[in-house]
Motif scaffolding. Structure first.
Motif, PDB file in Angstrom:
ATOM      1  N   ASN A 108       0.842  -1.202   0.000  1.00  0.00           N
ATOM      2  CA  ASN A 108       0.000   0.000   0.000  1.00  0.00           C
ATOM      3  C   ASN A 108       0.873   1.246   0.000  1.00  0.00           C
ATOM      4  O   ASN A 108       2.022   1.211   0.450  1.00  0.00           O
ATOM      5  CB  ASN A 108      -0.879   0.024   1.254  1.00  0.00           C
ATOM      6  CG  ASN A 108      -1.528  -1.309   1.517  1.00  0.00           C
ATOM      7  OD1 ASN A 108      -2.360  -1.751   0.749  1.00  0.00           O
ATOM      8  ND2 ASN A 108      -1.102  -1.970   2.587  1.00  0.00           N
ATOM      9  N   LEU A 109       0.294   2.322  -0.483  1.00  0.00           N
ATOM     10  CA  LEU A 109       1.026   3.602  -0.534  1.00  0.00           C
ATOM     11  C   LEU A 109       0.293   4.638   0.298  1.00  0.00           C
ATOM     12  O   LEU A 109      -0.915   4.828   0.115  1.00  0.00           O
ATOM     13  CB  LEU A 109       1.034   4.126  -1.970  1.00  0.00           C
ATOM     14  CG  LEU A 109       2.170   3.805  -2.902  1.00  0.00           C
ATOM     15  CD1 LEU A 109       1.886   4.422  -4.257  1.00  0.00           C
ATOM     16  CD2 LEU A 109       3.479   4.381  -2.361  1.00  0.00           C
ATOM     17  N   HIS A 110       1.015   5.299   1.166  1.00  0.00           N
ATOM     18  CA  HIS A 110       0.435   6.395   1.945  1.00  0.00           C
ATOM     19  C   HIS A 110       1.210   7.661   1.600  1.00  0.00           C
ATOM     20  O   HIS A 110       2.425   7.726   1.789  1.00  0.00           O
ATOM     21  CB  HIS A 110       0.564   6.077   3.440  1.00  0.00           C
ATOM     22  CG  HIS A 110      -0.079   7.090   4.335  1.00  0.00           C
ATOM     23  ND1 HIS A 110       0.527   8.269   4.675  1.00  0.00           N
ATOM     24  CD2 HIS A 110      -1.295   7.101   4.949  1.00  0.00           C
ATOM     25  CE1 HIS A 110      -0.286   8.957   5.460  1.00  0.00           C
ATOM     26  NE2 HIS A 110      -1.393   8.278   5.642  1.00  0.00           N
ATOM     27  N   LEU A 111       0.524   8.647   1.040  1.00  0.00           N
ATOM     28  CA  LEU A 111       1.186   9.888   0.638  1.00  0.00           C
ATOM     29  C   LEU A 111       0.679  11.026   1.499  1.00  0.00           C
ATOM     30  O   LEU A 111      -0.526  11.172   1.694  1.00  0.00           O
ATOM     31  CB  LEU A 111       0.881  10.239  -0.823  1.00  0.00           C
ATOM     32  CG  LEU A 111       0.990   9.167  -1.885  1.00  0.00           C
ATOM     33  CD1 LEU A 111       0.579   9.725  -3.241  1.00  0.00           C
ATOM     34  CD2 LEU A 111       2.415   8.669  -1.964  1.00  0.00           C
ATOM     35  N   SER A 112       1.581  11.834   2.017  1.00  0.00           N
ATOM     36  CA  SER A 112       1.123  13.005   2.775  1.00  0.00           C
ATOM     37  C   SER A 112       1.980  14.218   2.446  1.00  0.00           C
ATOM     38  O   SER A 112       3.172  14.100   2.142  1.00  0.00           O
ATOM     39  CB  SER A 112       1.157  12.710   4.272  1.00  0.00           C
ATOM     40  OG  SER A 112       2.384  12.132   4.611  1.00  0.00           O
ATOM     41  N   LEU A 113       1.345  15.369   2.486  1.00  0.00           N
ATOM     42  CA  LEU A 113       2.039  16.615   2.165  1.00  0.00           C
ATOM     43  C   LEU A 113       2.647  17.210   3.420  1.00  0.00           C
ATOM     44  O   LEU A 113       1.985  17.322   4.446  1.00  0.00           O
ATOM     45  CB  LEU A 113       1.037  17.618   1.607  1.00  0.00           C
ATOM     46  CG  LEU A 113       0.933  17.728   0.099  1.00  0.00           C
ATOM     47  CD1 LEU A 113      -0.182  18.688  -0.254  1.00  0.00           C
ATOM     48  CD2 LEU A 113       2.255  18.205  -0.488  1.00  0.00           C
ATOM     49  N   ILE A 114       3.907  17.604   3.324  1.00  0.00           N
ATOM     50  CA  ILE A 114       4.596  18.210   4.475  1.00  0.00           C
ATOM     51  C   ILE A 114       4.886  19.668   4.129  1.00  0.00           C
ATOM     52  O   ILE A 114       5.531  19.952   3.109  1.00  0.00           O
ATOM     53  CB  ILE A 114       5.945  17.492   4.753  1.00  0.00           C
ATOM     54  CG1 ILE A 114       5.757  15.980   4.892  1.00  0.00           C
ATOM     55  CG2 ILE A 114       6.653  18.083   5.959  1.00  0.00           C
ATOM     56  CD1 ILE A 114       5.129  15.501   6.149  1.00  0.00           C
ATOM     57  N   ALA A 115       4.458  20.551   4.993  1.00  0.00           N
ATOM     58  CA  ALA A 115       4.714  21.997   4.836  1.00  0.00           C
ATOM     59  C   ALA A 115       4.290  22.498   3.451  1.00  0.00           C
ATOM     60  O   ALA A 115       4.889  23.429   2.924  1.00  0.00           O
ATOM     61  CB  ALA A 115       6.196  22.322   5.100  1.00  0.00           C
ATOM     62  N   SER A 116       3.277  21.867   2.862  1.00  0.00           N
ATOM     63  CA  SER A 116       2.781  22.194   1.506  1.00  0.00           C
ATOM     64  C   SER A 116       3.884  22.168   0.454  1.00  0.00           C
ATOM     65  O   SER A 116       3.739  22.740  -0.615  1.00  0.00           O
ATOM     66  CB  SER A 116       2.115  23.569   1.467  1.00  0.00           C
ATOM     67  OG  SER A 116       1.018  23.575   2.305  1.00  0.00           O
ATOM     68  N   ARG A 117       4.996  21.522   0.748  1.00  0.00           N
ATOM     69  CA  ARG A 117       6.137  21.618  -0.155  1.00  0.00           C
ATOM     70  C   ARG A 117       6.732  20.276  -0.550  1.00  0.00           C
ATOM     71  O   ARG A 117       7.137  20.084  -1.680  1.00  0.00           O
ATOM     72  CB  ARG A 117       7.208  22.473   0.542  1.00  0.00           C
ATOM     73  CG  ARG A 117       8.530  22.489  -0.153  1.00  0.00           C
ATOM     74  CD  ARG A 117       9.065  23.858  -0.265  1.00  0.00           C
ATOM     75  NE  ARG A 117       9.960  23.944  -1.385  1.00  0.00           N
ATOM     76  CZ  ARG A 117      10.717  24.992  -1.618  1.00  0.00           C
ATOM     77  NH1 ARG A 117      10.674  26.032  -0.821  1.00  0.00           N
ATOM     78  NH2 ARG A 117      11.509  25.016  -2.659  1.00  0.00           N
ATOM     79  N   VAL A 118       6.784  19.357   0.386  1.00  0.00           N
ATOM     80  CA  VAL A 118       7.353  18.037   0.055  1.00  0.00           C
ATOM     81  C   VAL A 118       6.331  16.932   0.332  1.00  0.00           C
ATOM     82  O   VAL A 118       5.406  17.109   1.118  1.00  0.00           O
ATOM     83  CB  VAL A 118       8.658  17.738   0.836  1.00  0.00           C
ATOM     84  CG1 VAL A 118       9.790  18.577   0.327  1.00  0.00           C
ATOM     85  CG2 VAL A 118       8.469  17.901   2.307  1.00  0.00           C
ATOM     86  N   ILE A 119       6.542  15.797  -0.318  1.00  0.00           N
ATOM     87  CA  ILE A 119       5.612  14.676  -0.199  1.00  0.00           C
ATOM     88  C   ILE A 119       6.318  13.521   0.498  1.00  0.00           C
ATOM     89  O   ILE A 119       7.406  13.118   0.101  1.00  0.00           O
ATOM     90  CB  ILE A 119       5.140  14.213  -1.594  1.00  0.00           C
ATOM     91  CG1 ILE A 119       4.588  15.398  -2.394  1.00  0.00           C
ATOM     92  CG2 ILE A 119       4.093  13.119  -1.472  1.00  0.00           C
ATOM     93  CD1 ILE A 119       4.595  15.164  -3.900  1.00  0.00           C
ATOM     94  N   LEU A 120       5.676  13.029   1.548  1.00  0.00           N
ATOM     95  CA  LEU A 120       6.210  11.889   2.272  1.00  0.00           C
ATOM     96  C   LEU A 120       5.482  10.642   1.775  1.00  0.00           C
ATOM     97  O   LEU A 120       4.267  10.551   1.866  1.00  0.00           O
ATOM     98  CB  LEU A 120       5.976  12.106   3.775  1.00  0.00           C
ATOM     99  CG  LEU A 120       6.457  11.027   4.726  1.00  0.00           C
ATOM    100  CD1 LEU A 120       7.974  10.882   4.663  1.00  0.00           C
ATOM    101  CD2 LEU A 120       6.051  11.366   6.164  1.00  0.00           C
ATOM    102  N   VAL A 121       6.250   9.712   1.212  1.00  0.00           N
ATOM    103  CA  VAL A 121       5.654   8.503   0.634  1.00  0.00           C
ATOM    104  C   VAL A 121       6.033   7.303   1.501  1.00  0.00           C
ATOM    105  O   VAL A 121       7.214   7.019   1.668  1.00  0.00           O
ATOM    106  CB  VAL A 121       6.195   8.251  -0.793  1.00  0.00           C
ATOM    107  CG1 VAL A 121       5.473   7.086  -1.451  1.00  0.00           C
ATOM    108  CG2 VAL A 121       6.093   9.502  -1.645  1.00  0.00           C
ATOM    109  N   VAL A 122       5.041   6.616   2.042  1.00  0.00           N
ATOM    110  CA  VAL A 122       5.318   5.434   2.860  1.00  0.00           C
ATOM    111  C   VAL A 122       4.750   4.209   2.140  1.00  0.00           C
ATOM    112  O   VAL A 122       3.575   4.174   1.791  1.00  0.00           O
ATOM    113  CB  VAL A 122       4.678   5.563   4.259  1.00  0.00           C
ATOM    114  CG1 VAL A 122       4.964   4.320   5.089  1.00  0.00           C
ATOM    115  CG2 VAL A 122       5.189   6.803   4.976  1.00  0.00           C
TER     116      VAL A 122
END
Lengths: 163, 196
Positions: free
Chosen positions: A92-106
């Protein structure tokens, strides 16, 4: 109207603090691999089982995905969707936006769960947000510094690339 | 927006190929992909429809070599050219460092070129960018076809500022690398001027 952003410049110090944060997230969330990707599609850092993955493509497609979802958000009057989740048969992929600038992909499988990943991403995401906010402040302060590495590039250096 | 990583000693820059539908943006990338050594390129990704029209973007990562000990990596993107894909097209422009405008030289596509160029300027402005401030080159593609407008006519219409321009026949590779080199060079000169 969108705001034009300045270049992202990463030095050793920030690079290692970012790497150590995502390493901790990897351990605590029991996930397979973690990527940090710039919103424009450039890979910043990765940890875990990344060996078989085409990380450059992953970064570019992740950014495309976030951009398309951001476009959808605006259409329905939302600022952005800060979390995306893609469920597969095994991974599975979990994507979240950090500081509206970078994407954290787990990337995680059945050794972890969506709940655990969300919980840990929230905790370590805040830490990453702090790092990127400091980075941005630093970039703004340095933007008018006259002496810099790239100013020393000669026209000859550039020509040599194309020989 | 360039990404400079001092830790891994890398410079990453984004080039977008823009232009009207079927002008040959994807063909440019395909030719570059075919003619680049395996160690200098990554996988080419095409998000296209079943009829091979670009739906979202094509993506090709390229490494050009080192400059002062920094690896220079270029990320090449194309946009979907068809008019109704404007929302997707706009997204690809985000963070762009250099633009290649691929014009279709055929006389009947003259209006489509002008429309696409205006659309490029409008979309850049939404991000607060100005085409005049960006590294930018124009390619007049499909020069091998019989019904083409003259280079003078195209240049007058599409290139009033006199930016570097190239005639091309993308499937045969004519002009493809000259175009890429010209924009890449401008981008590095820009980086030098901005001085990080």
């Amino acid at each position: 109207m969108f705001e034009a952003q300045s270049s992202l410049v990463l030095h050793d110090e920030e690079f290692s603090s970012i790497a150590s944060v995502i390493e901790k997230l990897l351990q605590e969330s029991n996930s397979k691999a973690i990527f940090l990707v710039d919103k424009d599609g450039q890979l910043i850092s990765s940890v875990g089982e990344t060996g078989d993955l085409d990380t450059t493509s992953l970064a570019s497609l992740t950014a495309g995905n976030i951009a398309a979802t951001g476009g959808l958000a605006k259409l329905i009057g939302e600022k952005e969707f800060s979390i995306l989740f893609h469920e597969g048969e095994k991974d599975n992929l979990h994507l979240s936006l950090i500081a509206s600038r970078v994407i954290l992909v787990v990337i995680f499988d059945n050794r972890s769960s969506l709940g655990l990943v969300r919980l840990r991403v929230k905790k370590w995401g805040e830490e990453l947000e702090r790092i990127f906010c400091t980075l941005e402040k630093k970039a703004r302060q340095n933007s008018d510094s006259p002496k810099s590495f790239f100013a020393e590039i000669t026209d000859e250096d550039i020509d040599n690339l194309f020989k | 927006m360039s990404f400079i990583n001092y830790a891994s000693r890398e410079i990453n820059l984004k080039i977008v190929y823009y232009g009207p539908g079927l002008c040959g943006k994807t063909t440019n990338l395909q030719y570059i992909y075919q003619r680049t050594a395996p160690d200098a390129k990554g996988k080419m990704i095409s998000l296209a429809t079943e009829t091979e029209r670009t739906l979202f973007f094509d993506f090709l990562p390229l490494s050009l070599g080192e400059i002062k000990g920094f690896k220079t990596r270029f990320h090449l993107y194309t946009v979907p050219g068809q008019v109704f894909y404007d929302a997707s097209r706009k997204l690809i422009l985000k963070g762009v460092d250099g633009v290649v405008f691929v014009a279709d030289s055929q006389a009947e596509r003259l209006d489509a070129n002008v429309e696409s160029l205006e659309n490029l300027q409008d979309n850049l402005e939404e991000y607060g960018y100005k085409l005049e401030k960006l590294p930018y080159v124009i390619q007049y593609n499909k020069r091998d076809l019989p019904n083409v407008s003259s280079m003078d006519e195209l240049s007058k219409l599409l290139n009033p500022r006199g930016v570097p321009e190239f005639s091309a026949c993308a499937p045969k590779g004519e002009g493809v690398f000259d175009t890429l080199k010209a924009v890449a060079k401008q981008m590095l000169v820009n980086l030098k001027k901005s001085g990080h």
